[in-house]
Design a protein around this motif. Structure first.
Motif, PDB file in Angstrom:
ATOM      1  N   UNK A 118       0.848  -1.194   0.000  1.00  0.00           N
ATOM      2  CA  UNK A 118       0.000   0.000   0.000  1.00  0.00           C
ATOM      3  C   UNK A 118       0.879   1.238   0.000  1.00  0.00           C
ATOM      4  N   UNK A 119       0.287   2.361  -0.382  1.00  0.00           N
ATOM      5  CA  UNK A 119       1.038   3.602  -0.379  1.00  0.00           C
ATOM      6  C   UNK A 119       0.800   4.428  -1.618  1.00  0.00           C
ATOM      7  N   UNK A 120       1.677   5.401  -1.797  1.00  0.00           N
ATOM      8  CA  UNK A 120       1.537   6.356  -2.889  1.00  0.00           C
ATOM      9  C   UNK A 120       2.345   5.898  -4.095  1.00  0.00           C
ATOM     10  N   UNK A 121       1.809   4.989  -4.856  1.00  0.00           N
ATOM     11  CA  UNK A 121       2.468   4.517  -6.059  1.00  0.00           C
ATOM     12  C   UNK A 121       1.407   4.063  -7.044  1.00  0.00           C
ATOM     13  N   UNK A 122       1.816   3.941  -8.295  1.00  0.00           N
ATOM     14  CA  UNK A 122       0.895   3.488  -9.320  1.00  0.00           C
ATOM     15  C   UNK A 122       1.080   1.993  -9.599  1.00  0.00           C
ATOM     16  N   UNK A 123       2.343   1.598  -9.747  1.00  0.00           N
ATOM     17  CA  UNK A 123       2.653   0.195 -10.033  1.00  0.00           C
ATOM     18  C   UNK A 123       3.980  -0.159  -9.388  1.00  0.00           C
ATOM     19  N   UNK A 135      11.378  -1.064  -7.360  1.00  0.00           N
ATOM     20  CA  UNK A 135      10.994  -0.251  -8.503  1.00  0.00           C
ATOM     21  C   UNK A 135       9.527   0.099  -8.511  1.00  0.00           C
ATOM     22  N   UNK A 136       9.227   1.376  -8.469  1.00  0.00           N
ATOM     23  CA  UNK A 136       7.831   1.798  -8.478  1.00  0.00           C
ATOM     24  C   UNK A 136       7.621   2.900  -9.509  1.00  0.00           C
ATOM     25  N   UNK A 137       6.397   2.972  -9.994  1.00  0.00           N
ATOM     26  CA  UNK A 137       5.989   4.081 -10.839  1.00  0.00           C
ATOM     27  C   UNK A 137       5.018   4.964 -10.053  1.00  0.00           C
ATOM     28  N   UNK A 138       5.281   6.266 -10.095  1.00  0.00           N
ATOM     29  CA  UNK A 138       4.310   7.239  -9.626  1.00  0.00           C
ATOM     30  C   UNK A 138       3.928   8.059 -10.845  1.00  0.00           C
ATOM     31  N   UNK A 139       2.693   7.916 -11.289  1.00  0.00           N
ATOM     32  CA  UNK A 139       2.258   8.501 -12.569  1.00  0.00           C
ATOM     33  C   UNK A 139       3.159   7.931 -13.662  1.00  0.00           C
ATOM     34  N   UNK A 140       3.893   8.762 -14.388  1.00  0.00           N
ATOM     35  CA  UNK A 140       4.737   8.283 -15.488  1.00  0.00           C
ATOM     36  C   UNK A 140       6.205   8.209 -15.110  1.00  0.00           C
ATOM     37  N   UNK A 141       6.536   8.478 -13.880  1.00  0.00           N
ATOM     38  CA  UNK A 141       7.928   8.497 -13.435  1.00  0.00           C
ATOM     39  C   UNK A 141       8.273   7.195 -12.726  1.00  0.00           C
ATOM     40  N   UNK A 142       9.411   6.617 -13.107  1.00  0.00           N
ATOM     41  CA  UNK A 142       9.893   5.378 -12.490  1.00  0.00           C
ATOM     42  C   UNK A 142      10.966   5.715 -11.464  1.00  0.00           C
TER      43      UNK A 142
END
Length: 122
Positions: free
Chosen positions: A25-30, A99-106
């Protein structure tokens, strides 16, 4: 930030089965790769199994044929089904995210759960 919460550890007899799960859980997209590591008393932490977002899976030789990792990308969950457990599988099992994506940033970062103890003993 990613928070990882493991569950499912416990005491099991040799030859038995146990299933672990980990929720992210948290602030990430993928999340790119999610994995299980373990650390036995007096030993270094080692990779048990890993699953990429695209479905690539690998296992430690010591657990091949006995453990199975699976992943639910929509729910940010991974599971570890452990069969034919041996006393040498006794360890604290940790969930790991890399490795996480937040919006379009990896972001090339990694996170660890607090671990769950698996004890294989008669």
């Amino acid at each position: 930030q990613v928070q990882l919460m493991e569950s499912g550890g416990g005491l099991v007899q040799p030859g038995g089965s146990l299933s672990l799960s980990c929720t992210a859980s948290g602030n990430f997209l993928r999340i790119n790769v999610m994995a299980w590591y373990r650390q036995a008393p007096g030993k270094e932490r080692e990779l048990v199994a890993a699953a990429s977002r695209t479905g690539s899976i690998n296992y430690a030789d010591s657990v091949k044929g006995r453990f199975a990792i699976s992943r639910d990308n929509d729910k940010n969950l991974i599971y570890l089904q452990m069969n034919s457990l041996k006393p040498e599988d006794t360890a604290v099992y940790y969930c790991h995210a890399a490795g996480i994506w937040e919006a379009t940033t990896y972001y090339n970062v990694d996170y660890w759960g607090k671990g769950t103890l698996v004890t294989v003993s008669s």
